[in-house]
Design an enzyme around this catalytic site. Structure first.
Site, PDB file in Angstrom:
ATOM      1  CG  ASP A 165      -1.588   1.253   1.511  1.00  0.00           C
ATOM      2  OD1 ASP A 165      -1.496   1.770   2.626  1.00  0.00           O
ATOM      3  OD2 ASP A 165      -2.198   1.771   0.567  1.00  0.00           O
ATOM      4  CG  ASP A 185      -1.815   7.514   0.409  1.00  0.00           C
ATOM      5  OD1 ASP A 185      -2.141   6.915  -0.629  1.00  0.00           O
ATOM      6  OD2 ASP A 185      -1.445   8.706   0.422  1.00  0.00           O
TER       7      ASP A 185
HETATM    8  O1  LIG Z   1      -7.769  10.755   5.734  1.00  0.00           O
HETATM    9  C1  LIG Z   1      -7.864  10.154   4.660  1.00  0.00           C
HETATM   10  N1  LIG Z   1      -6.955   9.199   4.276  1.00  0.00           N
HETATM   11  C2  LIG Z   1      -7.047   8.512   3.092  1.00  0.00           C
HETATM   12  C3  LIG Z   1      -8.094   8.798   2.244  1.00  0.00           C
HETATM   13  C4  LIG Z   1      -8.274   8.038   0.960  1.00  0.00           C
HETATM   14  O2  LIG Z   1      -7.487   6.850   0.960  1.00  0.00           O
HETATM   15  C5  LIG Z   1      -6.630   6.845  -0.186  1.00  0.00           C
HETATM   16  C6  LIG Z   1      -5.292   6.228   0.200  1.00  0.00           C
HETATM   17  O3  LIG Z   1      -5.571   4.894   0.465  1.00  0.00           O
HETATM   18  P1  LIG Z   1      -4.395   3.808   0.378  1.00  0.00           P
HETATM   19  O4  LIG Z   1      -3.556   3.981   1.630  1.00  0.00           O
HETATM   20  O5  LIG Z   1      -5.073   2.489   0.312  1.00  0.00           O
HETATM   21  O6  LIG Z   1      -3.633   4.118  -0.878  1.00  0.00           O
HETATM   22  C7  LIG Z   1      -6.495   8.292  -0.611  1.00  0.00           C
HETATM   23  O7  LIG Z   1      -6.209   8.366  -1.999  1.00  0.00           O
HETATM   24  C8  LIG Z   1      -7.883   8.841  -0.287  1.00  0.00           C
HETATM   25  O8  LIG Z   1      -8.795   8.504  -1.336  1.00  0.00           O
HETATM   26  C9  LIG Z   1      -9.032   9.804   2.613  1.00  0.00           C
HETATM   27  O9  LIG Z   1      -9.970  10.109   1.845  1.00  0.00           O
HETATM   28  N2  LIG Z   1      -8.900  10.440   3.814  1.00  0.00           N
HETATM   29 MG   LIG Z   2      -2.819   3.214   3.273  1.00  0.00          MG
END
Ligand SMILES: O=c1[nH]cc([C@@H]2O[C@H](COP(=O)(O)O)[C@@H](O)[C@H]2O)c(=O)[nH]1
Ligand SMILES: [Mg+2]
Length: 227
Positions: A10, A12
């Site tokens: 992943d 973020d």
């Molecule tokens: O506080 C938040 N964190 C993450 C997201 C969402 O989660 C996604 C990241 O998720 P991942 O870690 O699965 O990539 C971001 O692109 C966004 O759409 C969000 O809306 N708000």
């Molecule tokens: Mg994530």
């Protein structure tokens, strides 16, 4: 003994500390309307496609914004914040190690391509080590974002040797992402936000770690760091 041959990361909150950027950004927008951005709402959003995440905040907090207005405001703020997001502990070491040992690695994120580009630009060389990236928000093959398994299944399919799900390890920070990995039939190591409620998922994941610094490759049949 689990023998993993491919690893899907992943982005973020797992590789880069961009969740801090999201929290600041959405909190600032909510405050303008006298609303509070809570962990509960954040946890529902994490991992979702951008438009779905937007709808969650708008509906749950009663923000007087359309999805497009919300996303425009979020992007304007993220534009300034994302370039300063740091790599999270242990991520770079693990990525470089797996790449050096020729273990196929890829990323699967809820981001759209715009967000992925902004999040990875400051770390372009490191992200160049991944075989491919699936950006759920913009990928036509990803019908549903996390917590549905689509993005991980599509990501596994895009490796040339198309590994079976039980040979794939998913590394995630978000409850939605953990659920998606489990539904995909893959092994999952969860590096949760300290605020996450672990009760529902702890029995279903292979490991829960405080950070990737605690990850031990050989526990999954991957080459040890000493090799
Ligand atoms: O506080 C938040 N964190 C993450 C997201 C969402 O989660 C996604 C990241 O998720 P991942 O870690 O699965 O990539 C971001 O692109 C966004 O759409 C969000 O809306 N708000
Ligand atoms: Mg994530």
């Amino acid at each position: 003994m689990t023998s993993i041959t491919h690893v899907i990361f992943d982005v973020d909150g797992l590789i880069v500390d961009t969740e801090r950027c999201y929290t600041e950004t959405i909190s600032e927008i909510c405050q303008r309307y006298g609303k509070t951005f809570t962990w509960e709402i954040k946890a529902k959003q994490m991992g979702q496609k951008e438009a779905v995440s937007a709808k969650i905040a708008i509906d749950e907090l009663g923000l007087p914004l359309t999805v497009d207005e919300y996303l425009t405001e979020v992007r304007a703020k993220l534009e300034e914040k994302l370039p300063h997001a740091q790599l999270l502990p242990g991520a770079e070491k693990l990525i470089r190690h797996l790449h050096k040992q020729k273990i196929p690695i890829a990323v699967a994120t809820g981001s759209d391509k715009w967000g992925f580009a902004k999040k990875t630009a400051p770390h372009a060389e490191l992200f160049s080590l991944f075989h491919h990236a699936v950006c759920a928000s913009d990928d036509p093959d990803v019908k549903h974002g996390k917590p549905e398994p689509d993005c991980f299944l599509v990501c596994a399919e895009r490796f040339p040797d198309q590994p079976k799900a039980d040979k794939v390890l998913v590394l995630e920070d978000a409850p939605n992402g953990v659920e998606a990995g489990i539904k995909a039939g893959m092994h999952v190591v969860w590096v949760p936000d300290p605020r996450a409620d672990q009760s529902g998922l702890s029995g279903k994941v292979d490991q829960i770690l405080e950070s990737l610094e605690q990850f031990v490759p050989e526990k999954f049949g991957l080459p040890p760091y000493s090799s």
